[in-house]
Design a protein around this motif. Sequence first.
Motif, PDB file in Angstrom:
ATOM      1  N   ASP A  12       0.583  -1.149   0.028  1.00  0.00           N
ATOM      2  CA  ASP A  12       0.026  -0.054   0.160  1.00  0.00           C
ATOM      3  C   ASP A  12       0.710   1.322   0.073  1.00  0.00           C
ATOM      4  O   ASP A  12       0.609   2.266  -0.670  1.00  0.00           O
ATOM      5  CB  ASP A  12      -0.693  -0.093   1.327  1.00  0.00           C
ATOM      6  CG  ASP A  12      -1.932   1.029   1.083  1.00  0.00           C
ATOM      7  OD1 ASP A  12      -2.711   1.312   0.242  1.00  0.00           O
ATOM      8  OD2 ASP A  12      -2.034   1.828   2.063  1.00  0.00           O
ATOM      9  N   PHE A  13       1.828   1.111   0.741  1.00  0.00           N
ATOM     10  CA  PHE A  13       2.691   2.170   0.769  1.00  0.00           C
ATOM     11  C   PHE A  13       3.305   2.736  -0.622  1.00  0.00           C
ATOM     12  O   PHE A  13       3.429   3.796  -0.953  1.00  0.00           O
ATOM     13  CB  PHE A  13       4.081   2.071   1.859  1.00  0.00           C
ATOM     14  CG  PHE A  13       5.198   3.023   1.804  1.00  0.00           C
ATOM     15  CD1 PHE A  13       5.324   4.278   2.153  1.00  0.00           C
ATOM     16  CD2 PHE A  13       6.458   2.575   1.114  1.00  0.00           C
ATOM     17  CE1 PHE A  13       6.372   5.126   2.074  1.00  0.00           C
ATOM     18  CE2 PHE A  13       7.434   3.291   0.826  1.00  0.00           C
ATOM     19  CZ  PHE A  13       7.616   4.698   1.539  1.00  0.00           C
ATOM     20  N   VAL A  14       3.564   1.680  -1.320  1.00  0.00           N
ATOM     21  CA  VAL A  14       4.165   1.775  -2.762  1.00  0.00           C
ATOM     22  C   VAL A  14       3.330   2.112  -3.515  1.00  0.00           C
ATOM     23  O   VAL A  14       3.328   3.153  -4.333  1.00  0.00           O
ATOM     24  CB  VAL A  14       4.997   0.516  -3.071  1.00  0.00           C
ATOM     25  CG1 VAL A  14       5.394   0.732  -4.794  1.00  0.00           C
ATOM     26  CG2 VAL A  14       6.100  -0.115  -2.205  1.00  0.00           C
ATOM     27  N   LEU A  15       2.138   1.487  -3.790  1.00  0.00           N
ATOM     28  CA  LEU A  15       1.332   2.139  -4.578  1.00  0.00           C
ATOM     29  C   LEU A  15       0.644   3.494  -4.512  1.00  0.00           C
ATOM     30  O   LEU A  15       0.145   4.030  -5.506  1.00  0.00           O
ATOM     31  CB  LEU A  15      -0.165   1.082  -4.327  1.00  0.00           C
ATOM     32  CG  LEU A  15       0.357  -0.534  -5.059  1.00  0.00           C
ATOM     33  CD1 LEU A  15      -1.166  -1.252  -4.797  1.00  0.00           C
ATOM     34  CD2 LEU A  15       0.755  -0.475  -6.208  1.00  0.00           C
ATOM     35  N   LYS A  16       0.571   4.066  -3.054  1.00  0.00           N
ATOM     36  CA  LYS A  16       0.274   5.239  -3.158  1.00  0.00           C
ATOM     37  C   LYS A  16       1.302   6.251  -3.712  1.00  0.00           C
ATOM     38  O   LYS A  16       0.997   7.433  -3.958  1.00  0.00           O
ATOM     39  CB  LYS A  16       0.362   5.648  -1.712  1.00  0.00           C
ATOM     40  CG  LYS A  16      -0.933   5.178  -0.686  1.00  0.00           C
ATOM     41  CD  LYS A  16      -0.940   5.349   0.659  1.00  0.00           C
ATOM     42  CE  LYS A  16      -2.380   4.944   1.128  1.00  0.00           C
ATOM     43  NZ  LYS A  16      -2.237   5.185   2.885  1.00  0.00           N
ATOM     44  N   ASP A 228       3.386   4.085   8.101  1.00  0.00           N
ATOM     45  CA  ASP A 228       2.902   4.109   6.838  1.00  0.00           C
ATOM     46  C   ASP A 228       3.129   2.930   5.775  1.00  0.00           C
ATOM     47  O   ASP A 228       2.960   2.912   4.696  1.00  0.00           O
ATOM     48  CB  ASP A 228       3.307   5.408   6.037  1.00  0.00           C
ATOM     49  CG  ASP A 228       4.868   5.451   6.050  1.00  0.00           C
ATOM     50  OD1 ASP A 228       5.647   4.445   6.156  1.00  0.00           O
ATOM     51  OD2 ASP A 228       5.618   6.533   5.259  1.00  0.00           O
ATOM     52  N   GLY A 229       3.835   1.904   6.540  1.00  0.00           N
ATOM     53  CA  GLY A 229       4.285   0.836   5.726  1.00  0.00           C
ATOM     54  C   GLY A 229       5.709   0.785   5.115  1.00  0.00           C
ATOM     55  O   GLY A 229       6.102  -0.121   4.878  1.00  0.00           O
ATOM     56  N   GLY A 230       6.365   2.083   5.026  1.00  0.00           N
ATOM     57  CA  GLY A 230       7.667   1.982   4.600  1.00  0.00           C
ATOM     58  C   GLY A 230       8.600   2.039   5.640  1.00  0.00           C
ATOM     59  O   GLY A 230       8.346   2.262   6.883  1.00  0.00           O
ATOM     60  N   PHE A 231       9.998   2.146   5.220  1.00  0.00           N
ATOM     61  CA  PHE A 231      11.071   2.102   6.070  1.00  0.00           C
ATOM     62  C   PHE A 231      11.962   3.344   5.720  1.00  0.00           C
ATOM     63  O   PHE A 231      11.955   3.848   4.667  1.00  0.00           O
ATOM     64  CB  PHE A 231      12.008   0.713   5.784  1.00  0.00           C
ATOM     65  CG  PHE A 231      11.354  -0.512   6.163  1.00  0.00           C
ATOM     66  CD1 PHE A 231      11.818  -1.017   7.373  1.00  0.00           C
ATOM     67  CD2 PHE A 231      10.674  -1.099   5.161  1.00  0.00           C
ATOM     68  CE1 PHE A 231      11.421  -2.373   7.592  1.00  0.00           C
ATOM     69  CE2 PHE A 231      10.160  -2.296   5.678  1.00  0.00           C
ATOM     70  CZ  PHE A 231      10.586  -3.075   6.732  1.00  0.00           C
ATOM     71  N   GLY A 232      12.561   3.881   7.042  1.00  0.00           N
ATOM     72  CA  GLY A 232      13.409   4.963   7.016  1.00  0.00           C
ATOM     73  C   GLY A 232      14.625   4.427   6.874  1.00  0.00           C
ATOM     74  O   GLY A 232      15.177   3.531   7.171  1.00  0.00           O
ATOM     75  N   SER A 239      10.042   7.533   5.576  1.00  0.00           N
ATOM     76  CA  SER A 239      10.009   6.330   4.809  1.00  0.00           C
ATOM     77  C   SER A 239      10.389   6.612   3.380  1.00  0.00           C
ATOM     78  O   SER A 239       9.714   7.900   2.868  1.00  0.00           O
ATOM     79  CB  SER A 239       8.728   5.514   4.627  1.00  0.00           C
ATOM     80  OG  SER A 239       8.238   5.138   5.968  1.00  0.00           O
ATOM     81  N   PHE A 240      11.172   5.965   2.784  1.00  0.00           N
ATOM     82  CA  PHE A 240      11.510   6.170   1.518  1.00  0.00           C
ATOM     83  C   PHE A 240      11.371   4.906   0.685  1.00  0.00           C
ATOM     84  O   PHE A 240      11.759   3.843   1.293  1.00  0.00           O
ATOM     85  CB  PHE A 240      12.967   6.662   1.168  1.00  0.00           C
ATOM     86  CG  PHE A 240      13.133   8.272   1.550  1.00  0.00           C
ATOM     87  CD1 PHE A 240      12.614   9.355   0.753  1.00  0.00           C
ATOM     88  CD2 PHE A 240      13.822   8.740   2.703  1.00  0.00           C
ATOM     89  CE1 PHE A 240      12.853  10.375   1.239  1.00  0.00           C
ATOM     90  CE2 PHE A 240      13.955   9.708   3.406  1.00  0.00           C
ATOM     91  CZ  PHE A 240      13.558  10.792   2.483  1.00  0.00           C
ATOM     92  N   LEU A 241      11.317   4.980  -0.765  1.00  0.00           N
ATOM     93  CA  LEU A 241      11.191   3.682  -1.757  1.00  0.00           C
ATOM     94  C   LEU A 241      12.536   3.117  -1.478  1.00  0.00           C
ATOM     95  O   LEU A 241      12.670   1.880  -1.333  1.00  0.00           O
ATOM     96  CB  LEU A 241      10.764   3.955  -2.872  1.00  0.00           C
ATOM     97  CG  LEU A 241       9.345   4.365  -3.224  1.00  0.00           C
ATOM     98  CD1 LEU A 241       9.129   5.094  -4.518  1.00  0.00           C
ATOM     99  CD2 LEU A 241       8.351   3.216  -2.938  1.00  0.00           C
TER     100      LEU A 241
END
Length: 260
Positions: A12-16, A228-232, A239-241
């Motif tokens: 979900d984090f990525v698709l946003k 938010d589902g991502g990692f820092g 969070s970044f991709l």
Amino acid sequence: MLSEIDLNKVIDFVLKKEKDEGGFGATHLLPPTIEDTYYAVKILYLCEFSLNKNKEKLKNFLLHQNPLELSLKPLAKFSKLLKYLNLLNSLSPQTINIYKNNLRKNLTKSSNNLEKLCFIMEIFEILNENDSTLSIKNFVSNNFSSFNLKSLEAYYYLYKILRNNFPSEFINVILEAQNPDGGFGILKDTTSYMDSTYYACYILYHSNLKPKNLTKLKDFILSCWNSDGGFGRNSQGVSFLESTYHALWILKNFKILKTM
């Protein structure tokens, strides 16, 4: 105990970050970039998420890029995406020839820069330019002591070029860079960041080795997982991709990931 990560939250984090015109951006407000798109695609692959529904938009975004205007780093990511998505044949022979000539010019200017040499070599490999690839490997192999090896990032690019010929004496430098928190700094006794941790883990994994403390490594990565589902890049980071890809790659390859 294995870590638990909800991959649906990661997806979900990525698709946003996906844009209507195709490609992915760093945030929902920023336009798509090659590098963000590359990491998004790689994350979705690690999450075993099918790209079939997204592929047309992704293809449209990539084929509207002009590879002759890209600098080396995004050009390497662009080339990898085309190969991964079976789109290399979409480039005209004329474009590929100009592409190769530009790379050869860059090669002359980049002889003292491991990062740039690595990007050029990766692109030549994708384009099946085996002689050029071999010449870079031989050059670096014969001159690696002249490069500035003052970070795990530099060792990472050296490893990606030399692979099986990576000097074994450097492995200890990499192992010693793991901190008590489980992450790795740019070298020993420096602050842990996700990118440095990835560089170290990439070299160790491909050398059939592991960090000294896998449990602490897992703890460091989990400390970087955000709501938010991502990692820092670290436990306080947004969070970044890119850092999300690095985290998932480590967890998956060292089998310290339990998904929910």
